[in-house]
Design an enzyme around this catalytic site. Sequence first.
Site, PDB file in Angstrom:
ATOM      1  N   GLY A  70      33.060  46.380  27.004  1.00 23.99           N
ATOM      2  CA  GLY A  70      33.920  46.220  28.165  1.00 23.99           C
ATOM      3  C   GLY A  70      35.372  46.137  27.761  1.00 23.99           C
ATOM      4  O   GLY A  70      35.760  46.535  26.660  1.00 23.99           O
TER       5      GLY A  70
ATOM      6  N   GLY B  48      36.254  40.758  26.802  1.00 26.81           N
ATOM      7  CA  GLY B  48      35.917  40.570  25.397  1.00 26.81           C
ATOM      8  C   GLY B  48      36.442  39.257  24.849  1.00 26.81           C
ATOM      9  O   GLY B  48      35.756  38.564  24.085  1.00 26.81           O
TER      10      GLY B  48
ATOM     11  N   GLU C 210      32.337  45.839  21.602  1.00 25.33           N
ATOM     12  CA  GLU C 210      32.845  47.210  21.721  1.00 25.33           C
ATOM     13  C   GLU C 210      33.833  47.205  22.879  1.00 25.33           C
ATOM     14  O   GLU C 210      33.437  47.077  24.035  1.00 25.33           O
ATOM     15  CB  GLU C 210      31.706  48.198  21.986  1.00 25.33           C
ATOM     16  CG  GLU C 210      30.735  48.368  20.826  1.00 25.33           C
ATOM     17  CD  GLU C 210      31.315  49.130  19.646  1.00 25.33           C
ATOM     18  OE1 GLU C 210      32.487  49.554  19.709  1.00 25.33           O
ATOM     19  OE2 GLU C 210      30.594  49.292  18.652  1.00 25.33           O
TER      20      GLU C 210
ATOM     21  N   CYS D 246      35.903  55.016  27.757  1.00 22.86           N
ATOM     22  CA  CYS D 246      36.623  54.391  26.641  1.00 22.86           C
ATOM     23  C   CYS D 246      37.100  55.423  25.634  1.00 22.86           C
ATOM     24  O   CYS D 246      38.162  55.259  25.022  1.00 22.86           O
ATOM     25  CB  CYS D 246      35.734  53.350  25.963  1.00 22.86           C
ATOM     26  SG  CYS D 246      34.226  54.008  25.237  1.00 22.86           S
TER      27      CYS D 246
END
Length: 472
Positions: A203, A208, A225, A260
């Site tokens: 996310g 995070g 990640e 991403c």
Amino acid sequence: MTDLIERENPARFAEIVGAVAVTSPAEVDAIVRRADAEQRRWAATPLPDRLAALTGAATALENAVEELATLLARESGKVLADCRGELGFAVRFLRWVVSRAISAYADSTVDDDLGRLVLLRKPYGVIAAITPWNAPVILAMLKIAPALAAGNAVVLKPSPLAPLTISRVAALFEAPLTVVHGDGATGAALVGHDLIRKVAFTGGATGGRAVAALAGDRLTPSVLELGGNDPAVFLADASFTDAAMDRLVMATFATSGQVCMAAKRLYVPESRLDDFVAAYRAAADRVLVTSDPLAPGATMGPVISADAQRSAAAFRDDGALVDLGRFDADPATGYFVRPGLVVAPDPDSRLVRTEQFAPVVPVLGYRDEESVLAAANAGDLGLGASVWSADEERAFAFARRFEAGFAFVNTHNRTGMSLRAPFGGVKRSGWGREYAEEGLLEYVQTCVIHAPAAFRPGAEIPAAGPSAYPAG
């Protein structure tokens, strides 16, 4: 009365696609405790039997791809072809994990004149998996498949913006996999639970940080990640062919730029900037059609929410804007945004410095390779990058200097990406290595059994003393 999360269709926000019940913190506690008990039985199940259960889930998912692809398109706004692709890749990844698990999780033994050493691969216990909305099935599968194969239990909390399809997918597993739903309170109750033995998160940076803080407070290991503000650098000898530009446009605007690893900053020699803009615009005219995700020929749908629509609209004001492709949509009834190329914006603008996660991309001119390398490596997010050149050796030499977890050469597209290629990042983009063997090993602990040669039966036992033991 049970609270519900209702999921609207981003293409027609007056339409409710479905709803899920919110999981309260008290319910999270009971679910994790039950998962802990189930995990012990699952870990004791022989690995071939665990893998047989995962193979059954892969077959069931493959048989449901068409039905689930339509549901995924309706709840996420991704075009139908991309939804089929995501589900199909989830099936392939699950089967790939099954094919690799026996070798990846096997014990290894060294028996030589120094003694006997056995390395064991043991599961952690209960894994908390926190996943985002932009690729809800595959980003969950990257955690579910190796974690279950290794003998862990999984409690999955998907994003409230895409809870429906992944819940259907999870129900296909005859394994200790449970889905919980809710906002930050539900996530905090899950990550902060004393029986959670590892956290796997994909996310944004804000989420995070929150996950890392909760996990760190309990010394719970984490796989993070995060995002990426991926540069695409065209060297002076790069060709702006139709095929190359088509790949770049789709790598930029797939899932409306909400990926991403999308190309988010484009760098071109100043002397070739006009030619690049013309080639890019022509490619968008060929391949980019913004429409309802279920409409034939659509290659881009809406963004995920009203907030995302407002944010994207603000990015369009960051410089000289070129509208792109065919736009067959109504922003008044769905969260649609006309894709745009912003030419030569201020390098310090928010569009350039941040991960925009929107169908708006900047293109900037540069004078020399050292300056563009510095620009490409600027910022905190080092997930991916790409370099384009007629000389592959030159491209690889340049790519070595990227501060990125992976780099493409002459493409910026997931198509053709091998499962042998680790997926990770440098800087603050994450420490995990999903999509490859490294991803399997994230879900096992290495434990050691050691019999030093000096203490094996029949050996002469040395005198005790400082030299007989390692320091530390």
